[in-house]
Design a protein around this motif. Structure first.
Motif, PDB file in Angstrom:
ATOM      1  N   VAL A 128      18.457  15.156 -46.295  1.00  0.00           N
ATOM      2  CA  VAL A 128      19.095  16.041 -45.323  1.00  0.00           C
ATOM      3  C   VAL A 128      19.499  15.305 -44.054  1.00  0.00           C
ATOM      4  O   VAL A 128      20.045  15.904 -43.119  1.00  0.00           O
ATOM      5  CB  VAL A 128      18.193  17.254 -44.978  1.00  0.00           C
ATOM      6  N   GLY A 129      19.234  14.017 -43.980  1.00  0.00           N
ATOM      7  CA  GLY A 129      19.775  13.189 -42.907  1.00  0.00           C
ATOM      8  C   GLY A 129      19.016  13.185 -41.601  1.00  0.00           C
ATOM      9  O   GLY A 129      19.587  12.844 -40.557  1.00  0.00           O
ATOM     10  N   ILE A 130      17.711  13.513 -41.621  1.00  0.00           N
ATOM     11  CA  ILE A 130      16.946  13.499 -40.368  1.00  0.00           C
ATOM     12  C   ILE A 130      15.582  12.815 -40.544  1.00  0.00           C
ATOM     13  O   ILE A 130      14.553  13.349 -40.086  1.00  0.00           O
ATOM     14  CB  ILE A 130      16.746  14.923 -39.804  1.00  0.00           C
ATOM     15  N   PRO A 131      15.513  11.629 -41.145  1.00  0.00           N
ATOM     16  CA  PRO A 131      14.213  10.983 -41.329  1.00  0.00           C
ATOM     17  C   PRO A 131      13.513  10.679 -40.005  1.00  0.00           C
ATOM     18  O   PRO A 131      12.280  10.637 -39.950  1.00  0.00           O
ATOM     19  CB  PRO A 131      14.562   9.698 -42.095  1.00  0.00           C
ATOM     20  N   GLU A 132      14.294  10.495 -38.946  1.00  0.00           N
ATOM     21  CA  GLU A 132      13.705  10.153 -37.652  1.00  0.00           C
ATOM     22  C   GLU A 132      13.023  11.342 -36.978  1.00  0.00           C
ATOM     23  O   GLU A 132      12.316  11.176 -35.969  1.00  0.00           O
ATOM     24  CB  GLU A 132      14.793   9.601 -36.720  1.00  0.00           C
ATOM     25  N   LYS A 133      13.180  12.529 -37.526  1.00  0.00           N
ATOM     26  CA  LYS A 133      12.602  13.739 -36.924  1.00  0.00           C
ATOM     27  C   LYS A 133      11.283  14.159 -37.573  1.00  0.00           C
ATOM     28  O   LYS A 133      10.781  15.253 -37.309  1.00  0.00           O
ATOM     29  CB  LYS A 133      13.607  14.898 -37.021  1.00  0.00           C
ATOM     30  N   ALA A 134      10.706  13.301 -38.397  1.00  0.00           N
ATOM     31  CA  ALA A 134       9.512  13.678 -39.165  1.00  0.00           C
ATOM     32  C   ALA A 134       8.391  14.204 -38.276  1.00  0.00           C
ATOM     33  O   ALA A 134       7.685  15.151 -38.663  1.00  0.00           O
ATOM     34  CB  ALA A 134       9.020  12.493 -39.989  1.00  0.00           C
ATOM     35  N   ARG A 135       8.186  13.626 -37.119  1.00  0.00           N
ATOM     36  CA  ARG A 135       7.071  14.026 -36.265  1.00  0.00           C
ATOM     37  C   ARG A 135       7.512  14.873 -35.069  1.00  0.00           C
ATOM     38  O   ARG A 135       6.721  15.125 -34.148  1.00  0.00           O
ATOM     39  CB  ARG A 135       6.313  12.796 -35.790  1.00  0.00           C
ATOM     40  N   ALA A 136       8.753  15.343 -35.082  1.00  0.00           N
ATOM     41  CA  ALA A 136       9.219  16.242 -34.028  1.00  0.00           C
ATOM     42  C   ALA A 136       8.685  17.648 -34.279  1.00  0.00           C
ATOM     43  O   ALA A 136       8.440  18.045 -35.421  1.00  0.00           O
ATOM     44  CB  ALA A 136      10.746  16.264 -33.996  1.00  0.00           C
ATOM     45  N   MET A 137       8.490  18.408 -33.224  1.00  0.00           N
ATOM     46  CA  MET A 137       8.103  19.801 -33.337  1.00  0.00           C
ATOM     47  C   MET A 137       9.362  20.666 -33.453  1.00  0.00           C
ATOM     48  O   MET A 137      10.436  20.283 -32.964  1.00  0.00           O
ATOM     49  CB  MET A 137       7.277  20.234 -32.132  1.00  0.00           C
ATOM     50  N   PRO A 138       9.273  21.832 -34.077  1.00  0.00           N
ATOM     51  CA  PRO A 138      10.448  22.698 -34.204  1.00  0.00           C
ATOM     52  C   PRO A 138      11.149  22.984 -32.886  1.00  0.00           C
ATOM     53  O   PRO A 138      12.383  23.088 -32.842  1.00  0.00           O
ATOM     54  CB  PRO A 138       9.872  23.980 -34.824  1.00  0.00           C
ATOM     55  N   SER A 139      10.384  23.101 -31.801  1.00  0.00           N
ATOM     56  CA  SER A 139      10.987  23.390 -30.492  1.00  0.00           C
ATOM     57  C   SER A 139      11.842  22.242 -29.974  1.00  0.00           C
ATOM     58  O   SER A 139      12.643  22.428 -29.043  1.00  0.00           O
ATOM     59  CB  SER A 139       9.892  23.709 -29.478  1.00  0.00           C
ATOM     60  N   GLN A 140      11.712  21.065 -30.564  1.00  0.00           N
ATOM     61  CA  GLN A 140      12.466  19.893 -30.128  1.00  0.00           C
ATOM     62  C   GLN A 140      13.740  19.677 -30.954  1.00  0.00           C
ATOM     63  O   GLN A 140      14.457  18.710 -30.716  1.00  0.00           O
ATOM     64  CB  GLN A 140      11.581  18.646 -30.224  1.00  0.00           C
ATOM     65  N   LEU A 141      14.016  20.570 -31.888  1.00  0.00           N
ATOM     66  CA  LEU A 141      15.157  20.400 -32.775  1.00  0.00           C
ATOM     67  C   LEU A 141      16.341  21.247 -32.332  1.00  0.00           C
ATOM     68  O   LEU A 141      16.188  22.321 -31.741  1.00  0.00           O
ATOM     69  CB  LEU A 141      14.774  20.823 -34.203  1.00  0.00           C
ATOM     70  N   SER A 142      17.539  20.769 -32.653  1.00  0.00           N
ATOM     71  CA  SER A 142      18.736  21.584 -32.473  1.00  0.00           C
ATOM     72  C   SER A 142      18.793  22.619 -33.598  1.00  0.00           C
ATOM     73  O   SER A 142      18.032  22.561 -34.578  1.00  0.00           O
ATOM     74  CB  SER A 142      19.981  20.705 -32.528  1.00  0.00           C
ATOM     75  N   GLY A 143      19.708  23.575 -33.469  1.00  0.00           N
ATOM     76  CA  GLY A 143      19.849  24.583 -34.507  1.00  0.00           C
ATOM     77  C   GLY A 143      20.197  23.973 -35.857  1.00  0.00           C
ATOM     78  O   GLY A 143      19.651  24.362 -36.895  1.00  0.00           O
ATOM     79  N   GLY A 144      21.105  22.990 -35.849  1.00  0.00           N
ATOM     80  CA  GLY A 144      21.490  22.337 -37.090  1.00  0.00           C
ATOM     81  C   GLY A 144      20.351  21.557 -37.719  1.00  0.00           C
ATOM     82  O   GLY A 144      20.169  21.559 -38.939  1.00  0.00           O
ATOM     83  N   GLN A 145      19.569  20.880 -36.886  1.00  0.00           N
ATOM     84  CA  GLN A 145      18.414  20.132 -37.400  1.00  0.00           C
ATOM     85  C   GLN A 145      17.364  21.077 -37.979  1.00  0.00           C
ATOM     86  O   GLN A 145      16.763  20.792 -39.024  1.00  0.00           O
ATOM     87  CB  GLN A 145      17.809  19.285 -36.282  1.00  0.00           C
ATOM     88  N   THR A 146      17.151  22.206 -37.315  1.00  0.00           N
ATOM     89  CA  THR A 146      16.202  23.194 -37.816  1.00  0.00           C
ATOM     90  C   THR A 146      16.648  23.719 -39.173  1.00  0.00           C
ATOM     91  O   THR A 146      15.829  23.902 -40.086  1.00  0.00           O
ATOM     92  CB  THR A 146      16.070  24.356 -36.823  1.00  0.00           C
ATOM     93  N   GLN A 147      17.949  23.955 -39.322  1.00  0.00           N
ATOM     94  CA  GLN A 147      18.476  24.409 -40.618  1.00  0.00           C
ATOM     95  C   GLN A 147      18.216  23.375 -41.708  1.00  0.00           C
ATOM     96  O   GLN A 147      17.844  23.720 -42.836  1.00  0.00           O
ATOM     97  CB  GLN A 147      19.984  24.665 -40.480  1.00  0.00           C
ATOM     98  N   ARG A 148      18.374  22.104 -41.393  1.00  0.00           N
ATOM     99  CA  ARG A 148      18.129  21.047 -42.378  1.00  0.00           C
ATOM    100  C   ARG A 148      16.658  21.006 -42.802  1.00  0.00           C
ATOM    101  O   ARG A 148      16.347  20.794 -43.974  1.00  0.00           O
ATOM    102  CB  ARG A 148      18.537  19.690 -41.808  1.00  0.00           C
ATOM    103  N   VAL A 149      15.765  21.199 -41.841  1.00  0.00           N
ATOM    104  CA  VAL A 149      14.336  21.228 -42.168  1.00  0.00           C
ATOM    105  C   VAL A 149      14.034  22.410 -43.088  1.00  0.00           C
ATOM    106  O   VAL A 149      13.283  22.285 -44.058  1.00  0.00           O
ATOM    107  CB  VAL A 149      13.478  21.317 -40.886  1.00  0.00           C
ATOM    108  N   ALA A 150      14.643  23.562 -42.798  1.00  0.00           N
ATOM    109  CA  ALA A 150      14.424  24.742 -43.629  1.00  0.00           C
ATOM    110  C   ALA A 150      14.900  24.503 -45.062  1.00  0.00           C
ATOM    111  O   ALA A 150      14.249  24.929 -46.028  1.00  0.00           O
ATOM    112  CB  ALA A 150      15.144  25.945 -43.022  1.00  0.00           C
ATOM    113  N   ILE A 151      16.022  23.820 -45.218  1.00  0.00           N
ATOM    114  CA  ILE A 151      16.539  23.510 -46.551  1.00  0.00           C
ATOM    115  C   ILE A 151      15.605  22.537 -47.267  1.00  0.00           C
ATOM    116  O   ILE A 151      15.286  22.712 -48.444  1.00  0.00           O
ATOM    117  CB  ILE A 151      17.972  22.958 -46.447  1.00  0.00           C
ATOM    118  N   ALA A 152      15.148  21.512 -46.545  1.00  0.00           N
ATOM    119  CA  ALA A 152      14.233  20.538 -47.150  1.00  0.00           C
ATOM    120  C   ALA A 152      12.939  21.206 -47.601  1.00  0.00           C
ATOM    121  O   ALA A 152      12.416  20.922 -48.683  1.00  0.00           O
ATOM    122  CB  ALA A 152      13.935  19.416 -46.162  1.00  0.00           C
ATOM    123  N   ARG A 153      12.401  22.103 -46.783  1.00  0.00           N
ATOM    124  CA  ARG A 153      11.159  22.798 -47.144  1.00  0.00           C
ATOM    125  C   ARG A 153      11.351  23.647 -48.404  1.00  0.00           C
ATOM    126  O   ARG A 153      10.468  23.724 -49.263  1.00  0.00           O
ATOM    127  CB  ARG A 153      10.690  23.681 -45.989  1.00  0.00           C
TER     128      ARG A 153
END
Length: 221
Positions: A128-153
């Protein structure tokens, strides 16, 4: 045996609101189906029934040939955990867990080993193109990044059935195309995908499109 078969389903909410009205639908293995329609037409209700978080008031929903009406709460939970992945419209990430932990949660519930979890979550973060966000908290993500995490999960435990509610709704066009191709790649491996969308571009990526209105499948407008 079809992975998803919905037969003459009715769902009526308190007050007599008919959300689904004798709706029938069958989805094959490896098929990516897009479901379109105006807000309030019953799309999300249908996802909830197929996702085993709700039961119909009439008719039947069969997952792998088993009617959800025949299952108790524990069996529904196991079916939902093992066979279904869901990309929620409003993400539903756990705010106290970081990105890695949110994606890993379905695997932990299945009792997978630590090594298997690390490898699989890393693979999905790359996809999903965000390996650098592995240890970020949801509050630190943009809307698009949050969507990518939801898809990965939703994809991490390789469910047989993926339910996606507006999976590209918060992504730019390039990221949206990448996500659709990711979903297509899973369909090519035999995964059944039901995608609710308002996007004509997203629907065009599916094998088949259906339109809903007033709780029923209708002809395309």
């Amino acid at each position: 045996m079809l992975p998803v078969r919905v037969t003459k389903v009715r769902r009526i909410y308190e007050g007599g609101l008919v959300a689904l009205d004798d709706l029938s639908l069958a989805i094959d293995s490896g098929e990516m189906l897009a479901l379109l329609g105006p807000s309030g037409c019953g799309k999300s209700t249908l996802l909830n029934l197929i996702g085993c978080v709700d039961l119909p008031d009439g008719g039947s929903v069969e997952i792998d040939g088993t009617s959800t009406n025949d299952l108790d709460d524990d069996a529904l939970t196991r079916l939902r955990r093992d066979r279904v992945g869901t990309v929620f419209q409003f993400f539903n990430l756990l705010p106290t867990l970081d990105v890695f932990e949110n994606i890993a949660l379905p695997l932990r519930l299945q009792g997978r080993s630590r090594a298997a979890i690390v490898a699989r979550v890393g693979e999905l973060l790359e996809a999903v193109g965000i390996p650098e966000k592995a240890r970020a908290m949801p509050s630190q993500l943009s809307g698009g990044q949050t969507q990518r995490v939801a898809i990965a999960r939703a994809l991490v435990h390789e469910p047989a059935i993926l339910l996606a509610d507006e999976p590209t709704g918060n992504l730019d066009s390039q990221s949206g195309e990448r996500m659709l191709e990711l979903l297509r790649s899973f369909a090519r491996r035999g995964q059944t995908i039901l995608m609710v969308t308002h996007s004509a571009e997203a629907a065009a990526a599916a094998d088949r499109s259906l339109h809903m209105r007033d709780g029923r499948i209708v002809a395309a407008p």
